[in-house]
Design a protein around this motif. Structure first.
Motif, short mmCIF file in Angstrom:
data_model
loop_
_atom_site.label_atom_id
_atom_site.label_comp_id
_atom_site.label_asym_id
_atom_site.label_seq_id
_atom_site.Cartn_x
_atom_site.Cartn_y
_atom_site.Cartn_z
N HIS A 80 78.66 -76.28 98.25
CA HIS A 80 77.39 -75.56 98.39
C HIS A 80 77.60 -74.11 98.82
CE1 HIS A 80 75.59 -79.59 98.25
NE2 HIS A 80 74.49 -78.96 97.89
N ALA A 81 78.82 -73.79 99.28
CA ALA A 81 79.05 -72.44 99.80
C ALA A 81 79.90 -71.60 98.86
CB ALA A 81 79.74 -72.53 101.16
N THR A 82 80.34 -72.15 97.76
CA THR A 82 81.22 -71.39 96.86
C THR A 82 80.57 -70.06 96.47
OG1 THR A 82 82.10 -73.45 95.99
CG2 THR A 82 82.45 -71.46 94.68
N PRO A 83 81.24 -68.96 96.80
CA PRO A 83 80.64 -67.65 96.49
C PRO A 83 80.87 -67.26 95.03
CG PRO A 83 82.75 -67.35 97.53
CD PRO A 83 82.52 -68.84 97.48
N ARG A 84 80.24 -66.22 94.65
CA ARG A 84 80.49 -65.68 93.32
C ARG A 84 81.19 -64.33 93.47
NH1 ARG A 84 76.33 -62.11 91.40
NH2 ARG A 84 74.70 -61.78 92.97
N LEU A 85 82.07 -64.07 92.55
CA LEU A 85 82.81 -62.81 92.57
C LEU A 85 82.06 -61.76 91.75
CD1 LEU A 85 86.48 -64.06 92.04
CD2 LEU A 85 85.41 -63.30 94.18
N ILE A 86 82.08 -60.55 92.28
CA ILE A 86 81.49 -59.41 91.55
C ILE A 86 82.65 -58.49 91.19
CG2 ILE A 86 79.89 -57.47 91.69
CD1 ILE A 86 78.36 -59.08 93.83
N ILE A 87 82.97 -58.46 89.93
CA ILE A 87 84.13 -57.69 89.47
C ILE A 87 83.66 -56.67 88.44
CG2 ILE A 87 86.39 -57.81 88.34
CD1 ILE A 87 86.60 -60.69 89.32
N GLU A 88 83.86 -55.42 88.78
CA GLU A 88 83.55 -54.32 87.87
C GLU A 88 84.73 -53.36 87.87
OE1 GLU A 88 79.92 -52.72 89.34
OE2 GLU A 88 78.76 -54.58 88.98
N HIS A 89 84.68 -52.32 87.01
CA HIS A 89 85.80 -51.38 86.93
C HIS A 89 86.07 -50.70 88.26
CE1 HIS A 89 86.72 -51.66 82.69
NE2 HIS A 89 85.41 -51.63 82.41
N ASP A 90 85.01 -50.43 88.97
CA ASP A 90 85.20 -49.72 90.24
C ASP A 90 84.70 -50.54 91.43
OD1 ASP A 90 82.60 -49.68 89.52
OD2 ASP A 90 82.23 -47.55 89.98
N ARG A 91 84.57 -51.86 91.21
CA ARG A 91 84.02 -52.67 92.31
C ARG A 91 84.57 -54.09 92.26
NH1 ARG A 91 77.78 -54.71 92.99
NH2 ARG A 91 77.97 -55.55 95.11
N PHE A 92 84.96 -54.56 93.41
CA PHE A 92 85.33 -55.98 93.58
C PHE A 92 84.64 -56.48 94.84
CE2 PHE A 92 87.65 -59.60 95.11
CZ PHE A 92 88.04 -60.27 93.96
N ASP A 93 83.87 -57.51 94.70
CA ASP A 93 83.12 -58.00 95.85
C ASP A 93 82.97 -59.53 95.74
OD1 ASP A 93 81.72 -58.09 98.18
OD2 ASP A 93 79.98 -56.95 97.49
N MET A 94 82.61 -60.13 96.84
CA MET A 94 82.37 -61.58 96.91
C MET A 94 81.03 -61.77 97.60
SD MET A 94 84.78 -64.53 98.59
CE MET A 94 84.48 -63.99 100.28
N GLN A 95 80.17 -62.59 97.01
CA GLN A 95 78.82 -62.72 97.53
C GLN A 95 78.44 -64.18 97.66
OE1 GLN A 95 75.02 -61.55 95.29
NE2 GLN A 95 75.54 -59.70 96.47
N PHE A 96 78.03 -64.53 98.89
CA PHE A 96 77.50 -65.88 99.12
C PHE A 96 76.01 -65.86 98.86
CE2 PHE A 96 81.36 -65.94 101.67
CZ PHE A 96 81.87 -67.19 101.39
N GLY A 97 75.49 -66.92 98.35
CA GLY A 97 74.05 -67.00 98.09
C GLY A 97 73.62 -66.02 97.04
N ARG A 98 72.42 -65.47 97.22
CA ARG A 98 71.86 -64.55 96.24
C ARG A 98 71.99 -63.09 96.63
NH1 ARG A 98 66.17 -67.50 94.45
NH2 ARG A 98 67.09 -69.46 93.66
#
Length: 272
Positions: A154-172
């Motif tokens: 239930h906690a698995t985050p989603r990765l935000i990967i762009e050319h100039d951005r790497f992020d990890m986000q839980f929830g919305r």
């Protein structure tokens, strides 16, 4: 009623007759009380009045038993009607194979019924204990492992990967009731730590005195169900044998209707 097997139908009719007889006895006793009371009130003195007063007292002492018997039979017949009315339309009904009552040396049908009822009560008590049985320690630990796995999922985050951005986000990414809890996030980060702490807490608990595996619990409950039904069928065989000899043994209020009527319910009519 006409759809019932022959012996079952006879038993239903006999119980309805017994209810009617109990009702008649109750009302006749009440009428006799009124008549004797009236005769006493008309002439309240003398030897005859004294005899009438004694008769009124005698009849009044009988009436509670008459009322209790009628009420018990009425409730039992209502229970039978509800049971039969609620049977699915697709089931087939048949007479159960009769049980021949056996008496030991010095036994009567009344004594056997009393013994059967003691065994029935003991089994009902055991059933209650088995139903309340706690899971074993190993089963609890397995539940804990599944619980931690569920938390992590239930906690698995989603990765935000762009050319100039790497992020990890839980929830919305905004405050929401669907956002993972701290415990869920912790279970995702390191499920081993969470599980080991849970296992330590489980080990520290007082061990339940009444613990069973789920499989053993299910098996024993099935065995108790079968044993209870067989005891009730034997009980009914002796009640009917006693009645044939002129001894009335009252039914238990919570008797299994199938055992009471000698009824077999076949759920699959094709198999029937």
């Amino acid at each position: 009623m006409s759809d019932l097997p022959s012996r079952v139908q006879s038993k239903v009719m006999a119980l309805l007759d017994a209810e009617q007889q109990a009702s008649t006895a109750m009302h006749m006793t009440q009428s006799a009380i009124r008549e004797a009371q009236y005769a006493h009130d008309v002439n309240p003195r003398g030897e005859k009045a004294f005899a009438l007063a004694r008769e009124v007292a005698r009849l009044q002492a009988l009436q509670p038993d008459n009322q209790a018997r009628h009420r018990a039979l009425a409730d039992l017949n209502a229970k039978i009607r509800r049971y039969l009315d609620m049977l699915p339309a697709h089931v087939a009904l048949d007479d159960a194979k009769p049980i021949k009552p056996k008496l030991g040396a010095g036994e009567t049908h009344l004594k056997v019924v009393a013994r059967m009822r003691g065994e029935i009560l003991a089994l009902i008590g055991e059933r209650s204990r088995v139903e309340r049985a706690s899971p074993t320690t190993e089963e609890i630990k397995a539940q804990a492992a599944r619980f931690v796995q569920s938390l992590a999922e239930h906690a698995t985050p989603r990765l935000i990967i762009e050319h100039d951005r790497f992020d990890m986000q839980f929830g919305r990414g905004v405050i929401s009731e669907k956002d993972p809890t701290p415990l869920q996030v912790l279970a995702w980060i390191d499920p081993t730590i969470v599980l080991n702490r849970l296992r330590a807490m489980i080990e520290a608990r007082d061990k339940p005195a009444n613990a069973m595996t789920a499989a053993d619990r299910k098996t024993r409950l099935g065995e108790i169900k079968d044993e209870l039904f067989e005891l009730e069928r034997i009980e009914q065989a002796h009640i009917e044998a006693a009645l044939a000899e002129g001894t009335v043994i009252e039914q238990r209020p919570n008797v299994d209707i199938r055992a009471l009527l000698g009824l077999v319910v076949i759920k699959d009519m094709v198999a029937a």
